[in-house]
Design an enzyme around this catalytic site. Structure first.
Site, PDB file in Angstrom:
ATOM      1  N   SER A 145      31.972  53.213  26.831  1.00 15.74           N
ATOM      2  CA  SER A 145      30.596  52.841  27.191  1.00 15.74           C
ATOM      3  C   SER A 145      30.305  53.457  28.550  1.00 15.74           C
ATOM      4  O   SER A 145      31.243  53.776  29.293  1.00 15.74           O
ATOM      5  CB  SER A 145      30.502  51.314  27.292  1.00 15.74           C
ATOM      6  N   TYR A 158      33.489  42.962  30.129  1.00  8.49           N
ATOM      7  CA  TYR A 158      33.137  44.143  29.325  1.00  8.49           C
ATOM      8  C   TYR A 158      33.377  45.424  30.128  1.00  8.49           C
ATOM      9  O   TYR A 158      34.009  46.365  29.650  1.00  8.49           O
ATOM     10  CB  TYR A 158      31.670  44.035  28.892  1.00  8.49           C
TER      11      TYR A 158
HETATM   12  N1  NAD Z   1      25.286  48.741  21.307  1.00  8.72           N
HETATM   13  C1  NAD Z   1      25.467  49.167  22.550  1.00  8.72           C
HETATM   14  O1  NAD Z   1      24.550  49.089  23.389  1.00  8.72           O
HETATM   15  C2  NAD Z   1      26.761  49.796  22.962  1.00  8.72           C
HETATM   16  C3  NAD Z   1      26.782  50.596  24.124  1.00  8.72           C
HETATM   17  C4  NAD Z   1      27.990  51.157  24.526  1.00  8.72           C
HETATM   18  C5  NAD Z   1      29.138  50.940  23.784  1.00  8.72           C
HETATM   19  N2  NAD Z   1      29.092  50.170  22.661  1.00  8.72           N
HETATM   20  C6  NAD Z   1      30.331  49.945  21.929  1.00  8.72           C
HETATM   21  O2  NAD Z   1      30.160  50.339  20.593  1.00  8.72           O
HETATM   22  C7  NAD Z   1      31.076  49.607  19.770  1.00  8.72           C
HETATM   23  C8  NAD Z   1      30.329  49.034  18.562  1.00  8.72           C
HETATM   24  O3  NAD Z   1      29.355  48.141  19.039  1.00  8.72           O
HETATM   25  P1  NAD Z   1      27.981  47.833  18.268  1.00  8.72           P
HETATM   26  O4  NAD Z   1      26.904  48.017  19.233  1.00  8.72           O
HETATM   27  O5  NAD Z   1      27.952  48.559  16.979  1.00  8.72           O
HETATM   28  O6  NAD Z   1      28.174  46.262  18.073  1.00  8.72           O
HETATM   29  P2  NAD Z   1      27.928  45.304  16.810  1.00  8.72           P
HETATM   30  O7  NAD Z   1      28.062  43.948  17.379  1.00  8.72           O
HETATM   31  O8  NAD Z   1      26.682  45.710  16.110  1.00  8.72           O
HETATM   32  O9  NAD Z   1      29.163  45.629  15.847  1.00  8.72           O
HETATM   33  C9  NAD Z   1      30.488  45.364  16.223  1.00  8.72           C
HETATM   34  C10 NAD Z   1      31.322  45.174  14.982  1.00  8.72           C
HETATM   35  O10 NAD Z   1      32.688  44.939  15.394  1.00  8.72           O
HETATM   36  C11 NAD Z   1      33.203  43.850  14.638  1.00  8.72           C
HETATM   37  N3  NAD Z   1      34.276  43.181  15.391  1.00  8.72           N
HETATM   38  C12 NAD Z   1      34.154  42.414  16.504  1.00  8.72           C
HETATM   39  N4  NAD Z   1      35.358  41.944  16.869  1.00  8.72           N
HETATM   40  C13 NAD Z   1      36.255  42.410  15.969  1.00  8.72           C
HETATM   41  C14 NAD Z   1      37.649  42.251  15.810  1.00  8.72           C
HETATM   42  N5  NAD Z   1      38.372  41.494  16.657  1.00  8.72           N
HETATM   43  N6  NAD Z   1      38.260  42.865  14.772  1.00  8.72           N
HETATM   44  C15 NAD Z   1      37.539  43.618  13.899  1.00  8.72           C
HETATM   45  N7  NAD Z   1      36.204  43.809  14.002  1.00  8.72           N
HETATM   46  C16 NAD Z   1      35.576  43.206  15.024  1.00  8.72           C
HETATM   47  C17 NAD Z   1      32.001  42.931  14.424  1.00  8.72           C
HETATM   48  O11 NAD Z   1      32.220  42.024  13.351  1.00  8.72           O
HETATM   49  C18 NAD Z   1      30.907  43.945  14.157  1.00  8.72           C
HETATM   50  O12 NAD Z   1      30.824  44.285  12.781  1.00  8.72           O
HETATM   51  C19 NAD Z   1      31.702  48.547  20.675  1.00  8.72           C
HETATM   52  O13 NAD Z   1      32.991  48.993  21.095  1.00  8.72           O
HETATM   53  C20 NAD Z   1      30.764  48.503  21.846  1.00  8.72           C
HETATM   54  O14 NAD Z   1      31.383  48.064  23.037  1.00  8.72           O
HETATM   55  C21 NAD Z   1      27.926  49.589  22.221  1.00  8.72           C
END
Ligand code: NAD
Length: 262
Positions: A145, A158
């Site tokens: 991120s 985070y």
């Molecule tokens: N959305 C943003 O703004 C953003 C920005 C930077 C980085 N990210 C990163 O992108 C990645 C995906 O995030 P997203 O935005 O798609 O979030 P999201 O919440 O839409 O999806 C996350 C998914 O991970 C699954 N998950 C959570 N804990 C878990 C575990 N212990 N074991 C297996 N699965 C698990 C959840 O059930 C969900 O399906 C993350 O690593 C997040 O930190 C997101």
């Protein structure tokens, strides 16, 4: 994008039921990969299964908590039993945790974020590397991120976890590149998934504005004036897993509409 550059390859994607992971499953399947979709027990795999099948590819769904080593052993066993190989790991599952002032973060909440975001990605890499090595190589993309490069007063766990993801990425990459295993990270800015709803809800109650106003404010605060789309993050992942990125490993690649340039 409808190339067949991942035809015959198998991609393990964690957090594949929603958000960026779901978009990744769609993209890698569209480019020919069969998909091992990993997500938590109780989460619906319906959307991801539909997308992969629409692209004419096979999907194996595995319920697993990425922070548990035994669950990873099961993911690898099932993937190899079903498809016989693993070429790509998208280490994507992550949680934001509580949004609160530094001294108010409960230690359990801090531990939970570190367990999923750091331990989970560490275990994922350890689990797939032996298979990739025995196949002569592979590609891993860890989802970091912009929080891996900057502080934030209300996101300590985070931010700390994403700084650690960058360290994990670099250490593992250095150790296995001579085995033909490429390990990079992408560093997205806020992207339009359920995770940013948390940020919007927090801003909405802290500033006493409605959710639409909170969203507009957050989008306006970004250099590019909008959130990323999951598909835009996934484009960089696909590039990093392709032959086009054959001189890239250990890189933390911002996909952030300019956020880290500021
Ligand atoms: N959305 C943003 O703004 C953003 C920005 C930077 C980085 N990210 C990163 O992108 C990645 C995906 O995030 P997203 O935005 O798609 O979030 P999201 O919440 O839409 O999806 C996350 C998914 O991970 C699954 N998950 C959570 N804990 C878990 C575990 N212990 N074991 C297996 N699965 C698990 C959840 O059930 C969900 O399906 C993350 O690593 C997040 O930190 C997101």
């Amino acid at each position: 994008m409808n190339s067949e550059r991942f035809l015959g390859k198998v991609a393990v994607i964690t957090g594949a039921a929603n958000g960026i992971g779901l978009a990744a499953a769609d993209r890698f399947a569209r480019e020919g990969a069969d998909i091992v979709a990993v997500d938590l027990h109780g989460v619906s795999f319906e959307n991801v299964a539909k997308k992969v099948k629409e692209n004419g590819r096979h999907i194996l769904t595995v319920e697993a908590d990425v922070s548990r080593q035994a669950d990873w052993a099961n993911v690898i066993n099932q993937a190899l039993e079903t498809f016989g190989r693993i070429d790509i790991l998208i280490n994507n599952a992550g949680i934001f945790g509580l949004i609160s002032r530094f001294e108010e973060i409960p230690v359990d909440s801090f531990d939970q974020v570190m367990n999923v975001n750091v331990r989970g990605m560490f275990l994922g890499m350890q689990a797939v590397i032996p298979t990739m090595r025995s196949q002569g190589g592979g590609h891993i993309v860890n989802v970091s991120s912009i929080s891996g490069e900057r502080g934030s007063a209300r996101g300590t766990a985070y931010v700390t976890s994403k700084h650690a993801v960058n360290g994990l990425t670099q250490c593992a990459a250095l150790d296995v590149i001579r085995d033909g295993i490429y390990i990079n990270a992408v560093a997205p800015a806020p992207t339009d998934t359920d995770m940013v709803r948390l940020l919007e809800n927090s801003a909405s109650s802290r500033l006493n504005v409605d959710k639409e106003a909170a969203r507009k404010m957050l989008e306006d605060s970004l250099v590019i004036g909008r959130y990323g789309k999951p598909e835009e993050i996934v484009s960089a992942m696909a590039f990093l897993c392709s032959a086009e990125a054959s001189f890239m490993t250990g890189a933390i690649v911002p996909v952030d509409g300019g956020a880290l340039a500021r």
